[in-house]
Design a protein around this motif. Structure first.
Motif, PDB file in Angstrom:
ATOM      1  N   ILE A 237       1.049  -1.108  -0.106  1.00 39.87           N
ATOM      2  CA  ILE A 237       0.086  -0.065  -0.040  1.00 39.87           C
ATOM      3  C   ILE A 237       0.925   1.229   0.030  1.00 39.87           C
ATOM      4  CG2 ILE A 237      -2.022  -1.264   1.231  1.00 39.87           C
ATOM      5  CD1 ILE A 237      -1.094   0.262   3.643  1.00 39.87           C
ATOM      6  N   GLU A 238       2.073   0.980   0.446  1.00 43.95           N
ATOM      7  CA  GLU A 238       3.071   2.184   0.327  1.00 43.95           C
ATOM      8  C   GLU A 238       3.752   2.305  -0.979  1.00 43.95           C
ATOM      9  OE1 GLU A 238       5.942   2.178   3.424  1.00 43.95           O
ATOM     10  OE2 GLU A 238       7.455   1.032   2.332  1.00 43.95           O
ATOM     11  N   GLN A 239       3.484   1.160  -1.794  1.00 42.92           N
ATOM     12  CA  GLN A 239       4.332   1.370  -3.159  1.00 42.92           C
ATOM     13  C   GLN A 239       3.833   2.442  -3.983  1.00 42.92           C
ATOM     14  OE1 GLN A 239       6.579   1.021  -5.922  1.00 42.92           O
ATOM     15  NE2 GLN A 239       6.695  -0.988  -4.629  1.00 42.92           N
ATOM     16  N   PHE A 240       4.815   3.288  -4.378  1.00 46.98           N
ATOM     17  CA  PHE A 240       4.309   4.323  -5.319  1.00 46.98           C
ATOM     18  C   PHE A 240       4.639   4.007  -6.946  1.00 46.98           C
ATOM     19  CE2 PHE A 240       6.124   7.981  -7.835  1.00 46.98           C
ATOM     20  CZ  PHE A 240       5.020   8.857  -8.134  1.00 46.98           C
ATOM     21  N   ALA A 241       5.639   3.440  -7.195  1.00 46.11           N
ATOM     22  CA  ALA A 241       5.997   3.338  -8.712  1.00 46.11           C
ATOM     23  C   ALA A 241       5.107   2.305  -9.495  1.00 46.11           C
ATOM     24  CB  ALA A 241       7.395   2.762  -8.838  1.00 46.11           C
ATOM     25  N   ILE A 242       4.677   1.595  -9.076  1.00 45.44           N
ATOM     26  CA  ILE A 242       3.983   0.384  -9.756  1.00 45.44           C
ATOM     27  C   ILE A 242       2.450   1.199  -9.893  1.00 45.44           C
ATOM     28  CG2 ILE A 242       2.767  -1.828  -9.845  1.00 45.44           C
ATOM     29  CD1 ILE A 242       5.080  -2.941  -8.412  1.00 45.44           C
ATOM     30  N   PRO A 243       1.780   1.502  -8.817  1.00 48.72           N
ATOM     31  CA  PRO A 243       0.549   2.196  -9.147  1.00 48.72           C
ATOM     32  C   PRO A 243       0.552   3.436  -9.926  1.00 48.72           C
ATOM     33  CG  PRO A 243       0.772   1.590  -6.867  1.00 48.72           C
ATOM     34  CD  PRO A 243       2.128   1.282  -7.446  1.00 48.72           C
ATOM     35  N   ALA A 244       1.649   4.063  -9.879  1.00 51.06           N
ATOM     36  CA  ALA A 244       1.670   5.465 -10.697  1.00 51.06           C
ATOM     37  C   ALA A 244       1.764   5.200 -12.163  1.00 51.06           C
ATOM     38  CB  ALA A 244       2.953   6.192 -10.326  1.00 51.06           C
ATOM     39  N   LEU A 245       2.721   4.382 -12.405  1.00 45.38           N
ATOM     40  CA  LEU A 245       3.025   3.916 -13.914  1.00 45.38           C
ATOM     41  C   LEU A 245       1.785   3.179 -14.549  1.00 45.38           C
ATOM     42  CD1 LEU A 245       6.579   2.715 -13.912  1.00 45.38           C
ATOM     43  CD2 LEU A 245       5.906   4.889 -14.982  1.00 45.38           C
ATOM     44  N   ILE A 246       1.337   2.166 -13.884  1.00 47.24           N
ATOM     45  CA  ILE A 246       0.191   1.391 -14.302  1.00 47.24           C
ATOM     46  C   ILE A 246      -1.184   2.165 -13.945  1.00 47.24           C
ATOM     47  CG2 ILE A 246      -1.032  -0.743 -14.287  1.00 47.24           C
ATOM     48  CD1 ILE A 246       1.699  -2.091 -13.703  1.00 47.24           C
ATOM     49  N   GLY A 247      -1.328   2.623 -12.754  1.00 45.28           N
ATOM     50  CA  GLY A 247      -2.674   3.031 -12.248  1.00 45.28           C
ATOM     51  C   GLY A 247      -3.211   4.398 -13.036  1.00 45.28           C
ATOM     52  N   ILE A 248      -2.130   5.358 -13.103  1.00 44.84           N
ATOM     53  CA  ILE A 248      -2.424   6.756 -13.596  1.00 44.84           C
ATOM     54  C   ILE A 248      -3.088   6.440 -14.951  1.00 44.84           C
ATOM     55  CG2 ILE A 248      -1.368   9.008 -14.348  1.00 44.84           C
ATOM     56  CD1 ILE A 248       0.129   8.805 -11.754  1.00 44.84           C
ATOM     57  N   PRO A 249      -2.153   5.905 -16.072  1.00 49.70           N
ATOM     58  CA  PRO A 249      -3.069   5.932 -17.290  1.00 49.70           C
ATOM     59  C   PRO A 249      -4.367   5.325 -17.371  1.00 49.70           C
ATOM     60  CG  PRO A 249      -0.727   5.457 -17.514  1.00 49.70           C
ATOM     61  CD  PRO A 249      -1.081   5.342 -16.006  1.00 49.70           C
ATOM     62  N   GLY A 250      -4.530   4.194 -16.173  1.00 50.69           N
ATOM     63  CA  GLY A 250      -5.782   3.642 -16.372  1.00 50.69           C
ATOM     64  C   GLY A 250      -6.900   4.229 -15.384  1.00 50.69           C
ATOM     65  N   GLN A 251      -6.428   5.360 -14.715  1.00 47.71           N
ATOM     66  CA  GLN A 251      -7.229   6.066 -13.763  1.00 47.71           C
ATOM     67  C   GLN A 251      -7.724   5.236 -12.854  1.00 47.71           C
ATOM     68  OE1 GLN A 251     -10.569   7.304 -16.153  1.00 47.71           O
ATOM     69  NE2 GLN A 251      -9.508   9.095 -17.226  1.00 47.71           N
ATOM     70  N   VAL A 252      -6.515   4.184 -12.212  1.00 46.40           N
ATOM     71  CA  VAL A 252      -6.880   3.584 -10.803  1.00 46.40           C
ATOM     72  C   VAL A 252      -5.968   4.270  -9.976  1.00 46.40           C
ATOM     73  CG1 VAL A 252      -6.691   1.359  -9.855  1.00 46.40           C
ATOM     74  CG2 VAL A 252      -7.477   1.590 -12.314  1.00 46.40           C
ATOM     75  N   THR A 253      -6.419   4.823  -8.939  1.00 47.74           N
ATOM     76  CA  THR A 253      -5.925   5.770  -8.029  1.00 47.74           C
ATOM     77  C   THR A 253      -5.594   4.984  -6.683  1.00 47.74           C
ATOM     78  OG1 THR A 253      -6.488   7.693  -9.178  1.00 47.74           O
ATOM     79  CG2 THR A 253      -5.810   8.015  -7.202  1.00 47.74           C
ATOM     80  N   MET A 254      -4.459   4.989  -6.037  1.00 48.26           N
ATOM     81  CA  MET A 254      -4.117   4.399  -4.800  1.00 48.26           C
ATOM     82  C   MET A 254      -3.569   5.810  -3.975  1.00 48.26           C
ATOM     83  SD  MET A 254      -2.309   0.915  -5.483  1.00 48.26           S
ATOM     84  CE  MET A 254      -2.055   0.526  -3.775  1.00 48.26           C
ATOM     85  N   LEU A 255      -3.668   5.656  -2.667  1.00 48.53           N
ATOM     86  CA  LEU A 255      -3.186   6.769  -1.860  1.00 48.53           C
ATOM     87  C   LEU A 255      -1.899   7.413  -2.303  1.00 48.53           C
ATOM     88  CD1 LEU A 255      -4.766   5.626   1.662  1.00 48.53           C
ATOM     89  CD2 LEU A 255      -5.489   7.511   0.307  1.00 48.53           C
ATOM     90  N   ALA A 256      -0.885   6.666  -2.533  1.00 57.35           N
ATOM     91  CA  ALA A 256       0.125   7.085  -2.765  1.00 57.35           C
ATOM     92  C   ALA A 256       0.397   7.835  -3.959  1.00 57.35           C
ATOM     93  CB  ALA A 256       1.582   6.052  -2.743  1.00 57.35           C
TER      94      ALA A 256
END
Length: 577
Positions: A237-256
């Motif tokens: 849940i504290e991970q930043f790089a994987i959610p940012a690179l994959i989630g931002i283009p797919g509009q999947v947002t985590m807290l980081a």
């Protein structure tokens, strides 16, 4: 010499020794006070600044007003949805990691699997594979225009088999590949050390291997499994790089990533970002507290020293399933991503068809010809080399004072030194962004602030690594040195440090590699002149320059793997001396 002459001489020697020891004790307590102050400032300044920022209406350094609006923003629909997504991804990823990582550890260490040494080494390499590079490789593979879809749709004619990495499940998939090595390493110790007597007793009673596994082995490992699950959840849940690179283009947002978006994109909301950061830290801090409680409560006796290792369990008909599990993970988590990065780095223009590609070495030539790329390498070496040394010295001092000397207030030092483990890197970076906008210290925009961020974030790793060996060194060795006339300082330098040298070396290389691949703590602090390798790779990938990003990733990964190999060569050598 007469007895009358001996007594004054002995008395004079005792007085001199007492004065000398008193002087060195004052020196040690002075060092302790300095260590305490430095650690407290390193840890509390960004946290206090983050709390301050969460109560302000303005950006760092600008005039504003006091407010609770930022905390009210945590209960808006968007932020609550992000919290739910974060928890869902964290729990699902951790569950898969526990199953896969523990299964691989059991296959390698408890069965007659023939390739255990190879899998152990490969999983170790995958452990040091940077998260942002792994995510980037799987984007190249699984993006809508990536290699996988080009093969299944364009070549095989199976449009129904298309996939999209830019989803929550895509984040979970890459998270699992990244965190399984961590679970494997944390579970291997308990599995290897567990006494064979319990399993042998079950087998003697006629239990089949799978019954022994479910009714004996896994229950005995239950506390280790729960502890590893919680730690994996924290890291996820504290991970930043994987959610940012994959989630931002797919509009999947985590807290980081939401924190990053609130700061980096207009209209910026630094106050809400600070509140989000504190909320994320509260979640990770609670999880760490739960993990500590589990660790202290889970005192099953599984190591008795009365029996040998259990006989390897024959895989029999499950042999191919074991091969598929172990080699499948190594292929997906290490081999395939590296092959894709090397392939992309050699292309002039990206194409999914290797037979239609125009191959070139210009991406690697760019590394040596570009001043910015060379500067990022130099910055990384400076930050990693100097920062790791500072972190090891602080970690060594913290471990010595909290585990050996134990002066007044040592428990407070131990608590403060362990706090950064519960503060995600991007949150720490935001705290420093707030802090140095107000402090009269010209650190922002320099390599020094990145070193401060990295040292603060990874201080618990150094303290735990070195402390783990200090507690194994019997105090009677130091006491013997004192009896022989050595002072406390002399016993530290001539007895304690030589014995603790392997853990100090391990801590240095651990921090060096962590600093080399760290991105979350630096993403909000870097400037054009202070970019490190991880930031340069990130920037090239954001610009859709996959070739340059891949070539830098290949070089950085090779350096990390070389450093890891150096650890395995140096530390055993040090232990034999």
């Amino acid at each position: 010499m007469t007895d009358k002459a001996i007594v004054p001489a002995a008395s004079e020697f005792a007085t001199h020794y007492a004065q000398r020891r008193s002087s060195q004790d004052r020196l040690l307590h002075g060092v302790y006070a300095a260590t305490f102050v430095v650690v407290v400032l390193l840890v509390t300044i960004p946290i206090a600044a983050l709390i301050y920022g969460s109560l302000r209406t303005s950006a760092p350094g600008n005039p504003g007003e006091w407010t609770l609006r930022n905390y009210a923003g945590l209960f808006t629909e968007g932020v609550l949805a992000t919290m739910g997504t974060t928890l869902w991804i964290g729990l699902v990823s951790s569950a898969f990691c526990i199953v896969v990582g523990t299964a691989i550890a059991l296959v390698v260490h408890r069965t007659d699997f023939k390739y255990g040494k190879f899998v152990n080494a490969a999983v170790g390499l995958a452990f040091y594979f940077p998260s942002f590079i792994l995510a980037m490789a799987w984007i190249i593979i699984g993006a809508p225009g990536g290699i996988y879809n080009a093969v299944v749709d364009g070549i095989l004619g199976m449009p129904w088999a298309r996939a999209d990495i830019y989803t929550a499940l895509g984040i979970v998939f890459v998270m699992v590949l990244h965190q399984v090595p961590f679970v494997y390493l944390t579970m291997s110790g308990p599995i290897v050390s567990m006494d064979a007597i319990y399993e042998e007793a079950a087998r003697t009673s006629g239990a089949k291997p799978h019954v022994v596994l479910y009714r004996v082995t896994l229950p005995l490992l239950s506390y280790s499994l729960i502890s590893s699950f919680i730690l994996t959840f924290i890291i996820t849940i504290e991970q930043f790089a994987i959610p940012a690179l994959i989630g931002i283009p797919g509009q999947v947002t985590m807290l980081a990533t939401q924190l990053y978006l609130l700061v980096r994109f207009s209209p910026a909301d630094y106050g809400l970002a600070a509140a989000v950061g504190l909320a994320l830290s509260a979640i990770t801090g609670t999880a760490i507290w739960a993990q500590r409680r589990v660790t202290r409560a889970g005192r099953l006796t599984t190591i008795t020293g009365k029996a040998g290792r259990v006989a390897p369990i024959p895989l029999g008909g499950w042999k191919w399933a074991a091969y598929a599990l172990c080699f499948g993970f190594v292929f997906l988590g290490l081999v395939l991503p590296m092959v894709m990065l090397i392939y992309t780095s050699l292309l002039k223009w990206f194409t999914a068809n290797p037979f239609a590609g125009m191959y070139t070495l210009r991406n690697y030539a760019f590394i040596w010809e570009s001043a910015s790329a060379l500067r990022s390498f130099w910055n990384t070496l400076v930050v990693s080399g100097i920062g790791a040394a500072i972190g090891v010295v602080l970690g060594l001092l913290c471990a010595y004072f909290t585990l050996r000397l134990k002066p007044k207030g040592y428990r407070a030092l131990d608590l403060v030194a362990s706090l950064p483990f519960g503060v995600p890197g991007v949150v720490l970076g935001l705290g420093l962004l707030w802090a140095y906008a107000y402090l009269p210290i010209p650190l922002y925009g320099t390599l020094a602030v990145i070193i401060v961020a990295f040292v603060t974030r990874f201080l618990p790793y150094a303290t735990e690594t070195i402390g783990g060996q200090l507690v194994q060194i019997d105090k009677s060795l130091e006491e013997a040195a004192w009896v022989g006339g050595a002072t406390r300082l002399q016993s530290v330098f001539k007895v304690l440090l030589p014995l603790a040298r392997p853990s100090v070396q391990s801590a240095y290389f651990l921090l060096f590699m962590a600093f080399f691949r760290e991105i979350s703590s630096a993403i909000l602090l870097y400037s054009a002149s202070t970019q490190v390798i991880s930031i340069s790779i990130w920037a090239f990938f954001e610009q859709a320059n996959w070739g340059l990003a891949s070539s830098l990733s290949v070089v950085a990964t090779l350096i990390i793997f070389a450093a890891m190999s150096l650890i395995t060569w140096l530390v055993p050598t040090a232990r034999r001396r």
